[in-house]
Design a protein around this motif. Sequence first.
Motif, PDB file in Angstrom:
ATOM      1  N   PHE A 251       0.817  -1.211   0.000  1.00 46.72           N
ATOM      2  CA  PHE A 251       0.000   0.000   0.000  1.00 46.72           C
ATOM      3  C   PHE A 251       0.854   1.265   0.000  1.00 46.72           C
ATOM      4  N   SER A 252       2.102   1.133  -0.359  1.00 47.78           N
ATOM      5  CA  SER A 252       2.998   2.287  -0.371  1.00 47.78           C
ATOM      6  C   SER A 252       2.560   3.300  -1.422  1.00 47.78           C
ATOM      7  N   SER A 253       2.451   4.559  -1.016  1.00 47.38           N
ATOM      8  CA  SER A 253       2.085   5.609  -1.974  1.00 47.38           C
ATOM      9  C   SER A 253       3.175   5.809  -3.015  1.00 47.38           C
ATOM     10  N   ARG A 254       4.408   5.498  -2.676  1.00 42.71           N
ATOM     11  CA  ARG A 254       5.523   5.638  -3.608  1.00 42.71           C
ATOM     12  C   ARG A 254       5.298   4.787  -4.853  1.00 42.71           C
ATOM     13  N   LYS A 255       4.688   3.613  -4.683  1.00 42.87           N
ATOM     14  CA  LYS A 255       4.463   2.719  -5.820  1.00 42.87           C
ATOM     15  C   LYS A 255       3.501   3.325  -6.836  1.00 42.87           C
ATOM     16  N   LEU A 256       2.598   4.195  -6.371  1.00 42.59           N
ATOM     17  CA  LEU A 256       1.612   4.790  -7.274  1.00 42.59           C
ATOM     18  C   LEU A 256       2.171   5.976  -8.045  1.00 42.59           C
ATOM     19  N   ARG A 257       3.376   6.400  -7.709  1.00 40.03           N
ATOM     20  CA  ARG A 257       4.016   7.506  -8.436  1.00 40.03           C
ATOM     21  C   ARG A 257       4.881   6.987  -9.582  1.00 40.03           C
ATOM     22  N   ASN A 258       4.900   5.674  -9.736  1.00 41.56           N
ATOM     23  CA  ASN A 258       5.639   5.005 -10.804  1.00 41.56           C
ATOM     24  C   ASN A 258       4.694   4.001 -11.455  1.00 41.56           C
ATOM     25  N   PRO A 259       5.092   3.389 -12.576  1.00 44.32           N
ATOM     26  CA  PRO A 259       4.235   2.354 -13.163  1.00 44.32           C
ATOM     27  C   PRO A 259       3.894   1.273 -12.139  1.00 44.32           C
ATOM     28  N   PHE A 260       2.614   0.899 -12.048  1.00 45.16           N
ATOM     29  CA  PHE A 260       2.168  -0.125 -11.101  1.00 45.16           C
ATOM     30  C   PHE A 260       1.133  -1.002 -11.773  1.00 45.16           C
ATOM     31  N   LYS A 261       0.861  -2.144 -11.178  1.00 42.12           N
ATOM     32  CA  LYS A 261      -0.068  -3.099 -11.769  1.00 42.12           C
ATOM     33  C   LYS A 261      -1.434  -3.003 -11.093  1.00 42.12           C
ATOM     34  N   VAL A 262      -2.480  -3.119 -11.924  1.00 44.15           N
ATOM     35  CA  VAL A 262      -3.845  -3.108 -11.414  1.00 44.15           C
ATOM     36  C   VAL A 262      -4.668  -4.097 -12.231  1.00 44.15           C
ATOM     37  N   SER A 263      -5.639  -4.749 -11.580  1.00 45.08           N
ATOM     38  CA  SER A 263      -6.503  -5.705 -12.272  1.00 45.08           C
ATOM     39  C   SER A 263      -7.771  -5.006 -12.745  1.00 45.08           C
ATOM     40  N   PHE A 264      -8.106  -5.165 -14.019  1.00 46.37           N
ATOM     41  CA  PHE A 264      -9.315  -4.578 -14.572  1.00 46.37           C
ATOM     42  C   PHE A 264     -10.347  -5.669 -14.818  1.00 46.37           C
ATOM     43  N   ALA A 265     -11.515  -5.545 -14.203  1.00 47.32           N
ATOM     44  CA  ALA A 265     -12.663  -6.436 -14.473  1.00 47.32           C
ATOM     45  C   ALA A 265     -12.274  -7.914 -14.428  1.00 47.32           C
ATOM     46  N   ARG A 266     -11.597  -8.292 -13.342  1.00 45.90           N
ATOM     47  CA  ARG A 266     -11.225  -9.688 -13.099  1.00 45.90           C
ATOM     48  C   ARG A 266     -10.291 -10.256 -14.165  1.00 45.90           C
ATOM     49  N   LYS A 267      -9.665  -9.386 -14.958  1.00 43.04           N
ATOM     50  CA  LYS A 267      -8.702  -9.857 -15.949  1.00 43.04           C
ATOM     51  C   LYS A 267      -7.316  -9.880 -15.320  1.00 43.04           C
ATOM     52  N   SER A 268      -6.336 -10.318 -16.086  1.00 43.06           N
ATOM     53  CA  SER A 268      -4.970 -10.333 -15.585  1.00 43.06           C
ATOM     54  C   SER A 268      -4.486  -8.908 -15.348  1.00 43.06           C
ATOM     55  N   GLU A 269      -3.475  -8.776 -14.545  1.00 42.76           N
ATOM     56  CA  GLU A 269      -2.976  -7.457 -14.179  1.00 42.76           C
ATOM     57  C   GLU A 269      -2.408  -6.721 -15.390  1.00 42.76           C
ATOM     58  N   GLU A 270      -2.578  -5.405 -15.365  1.00 46.36           N
ATOM     59  CA  GLU A 270      -2.073  -4.560 -16.442  1.00 46.36           C
ATOM     60  C   GLU A 270      -1.191  -3.476 -15.839  1.00 46.36           C
TER      61      GLU A 270
ATOM     62  N   VAL B 136       0.047   0.108 -15.406  1.00 48.68           N
ATOM     63  CA  VAL B 136      -0.437   1.467 -15.624  1.00 48.68           C
ATOM     64  C   VAL B 136       0.461   2.411 -14.819  1.00 48.68           C
ATOM     65  N   GLY B 137       0.130   3.686 -14.828  1.00 46.11           N
ATOM     66  CA  GLY B 137       0.887   4.640 -14.032  1.00 46.11           C
ATOM     67  C   GLY B 137       1.679   5.609 -14.881  1.00 46.11           C
ATOM     68  N   PRO B 138       2.227   6.631 -14.249  1.00 47.90           N
ATOM     69  CA  PRO B 138       3.002   7.648 -14.966  1.00 47.90           C
ATOM     70  C   PRO B 138       4.077   7.020 -15.848  1.00 47.90           C
ATOM     71  N   GLY B 139       4.113   7.440 -17.103  1.00 49.73           N
ATOM     72  CA  GLY B 139       5.119   6.939 -18.034  1.00 49.73           C
ATOM     73  C   GLY B 139       4.665   5.789 -18.897  1.00 49.73           C
ATOM     74  N   THR B 140       3.528   5.168 -18.576  1.00 45.27           N
ATOM     75  CA  THR B 140       3.024   4.079 -19.414  1.00 45.27           C
ATOM     76  C   THR B 140       2.275   4.656 -20.615  1.00 45.27           C
ATOM     77  N   SER B 141       2.058   3.834 -21.628  1.00 41.58           N
ATOM     78  CA  SER B 141       1.614   4.340 -22.939  1.00 41.58           C
ATOM     79  C   SER B 141       0.254   5.036 -22.920  1.00 41.58           C
ATOM     80  N   ASN B 142      -0.672   4.585 -22.086  1.00 34.52           N
ATOM     81  CA  ASN B 142      -2.016   5.172 -22.096  1.00 34.52           C
ATOM     82  C   ASN B 142      -2.255   6.155 -20.954  1.00 34.52           C
ATOM     83  N   TRP B 143      -1.206   6.486 -20.216  1.00 32.02           N
ATOM     84  CA  TRP B 143      -1.371   7.367 -19.045  1.00 32.02           C
ATOM     85  C   TRP B 143      -1.450   8.829 -19.488  1.00 32.02           C
ATOM     86  N   VAL B 144      -2.464   9.543 -18.969  1.00 30.02           N
ATOM     87  CA  VAL B 144      -2.642  10.962 -19.292  1.00 30.02           C
ATOM     88  C   VAL B 144      -2.383  11.797 -18.043  1.00 30.02           C
ATOM     89  N   PRO B 145      -1.317  12.608 -18.015  1.00 26.74           N
ATOM     90  CA  PRO B 145      -1.055  13.470 -16.859  1.00 26.74           C
ATOM     91  C   PRO B 145      -2.192  14.470 -16.650  1.00 26.74           C
TER      92      PRO B 145
END
Length: 290
Positions: A147-166, A168-177
């Motif tokens: 639950f470290s907030s530091r991890k959310l300031r860099n690319p991190f993994k999240v599960s969307f709709a029970r699918k495999s982890e993807e 995301v995060g700053p610097g990834t291709s679909n991330w919008v600042p």
Amino acid sequence: ERVYSDNIQLDRLSLKLDKEKIQVTILKVKLNNNKISESDFYIDDIIFNSKYSFVNTKSFDLNGFDLQIGKAKLSGDFSIEDSEFKKIHVKFDESCENVISAMPGSWSNIFSNADINGRIKADILISESPSQSVEYNCVFKNMPEEFSSRKLRNPFKVSFARKSEELVGPGTSNWVPFPYISNHMVTSLITTEDATFFKHKGINTSALVLAIIDGIKGRPRGGSTITMQLAKNIWLNESRTISRKVQEIFLAMYLEQEFSKEEILELYMNIIEFGPEVFGISKASKHYFK
């Protein structure tokens, strides 16, 4: 003595009753209720004291009750009239640490090694004319690495709709600042999802109390803020249980401690579902505005 049923197990139940007062002591409670928690949950000690009065067989009052769960204490009044819930008035002023430690272990284990400071004060009346005053200033330090907030300031993994982890995060291709997100989009989101977003510290206590009242009346409704939704989507599952909601509340406090409002909105807009299988504002813009 020990009490057992399919959904409850008590190591000890003690009941003392006289003409005016009632005292109930319960030690080591094990409960199984999938509306409260997905798994069995345990509460060590519960002590309840109150004066009571019966108006008739269908109406009674608990006057000035005290309830202690672990180290946490609260007091209040409760009324039933003609077999219908009439009023509950609850007051407490307790440390955040005691409140969290009083929760069943399966609910509070994500905070087990954290340093928690601050207090929660509340005066809540649930009735036909509800009122509430809630103040909180919980501070979390040394949270588990998951639950470290530091991890959310860099690319991190999240599960969307029970699918495999993807990833995301700053610097990834679909991330919008945040600076690249339209102000109209921000305004629309806040208007529809959380009108008090810039005023609260993670929890809209008024909306939460109203959600509890409607739940008691059998009319479930949401009371989650944008920050609470973000906590659920990053760290928790989709279960509609009280235990998950409680975790969501305290994790929202933690997010507000660690991130600015703009950073919370950036995280939220880049992972939230904007339509069936459409996650994040980048994919949503391509989906709806091809």
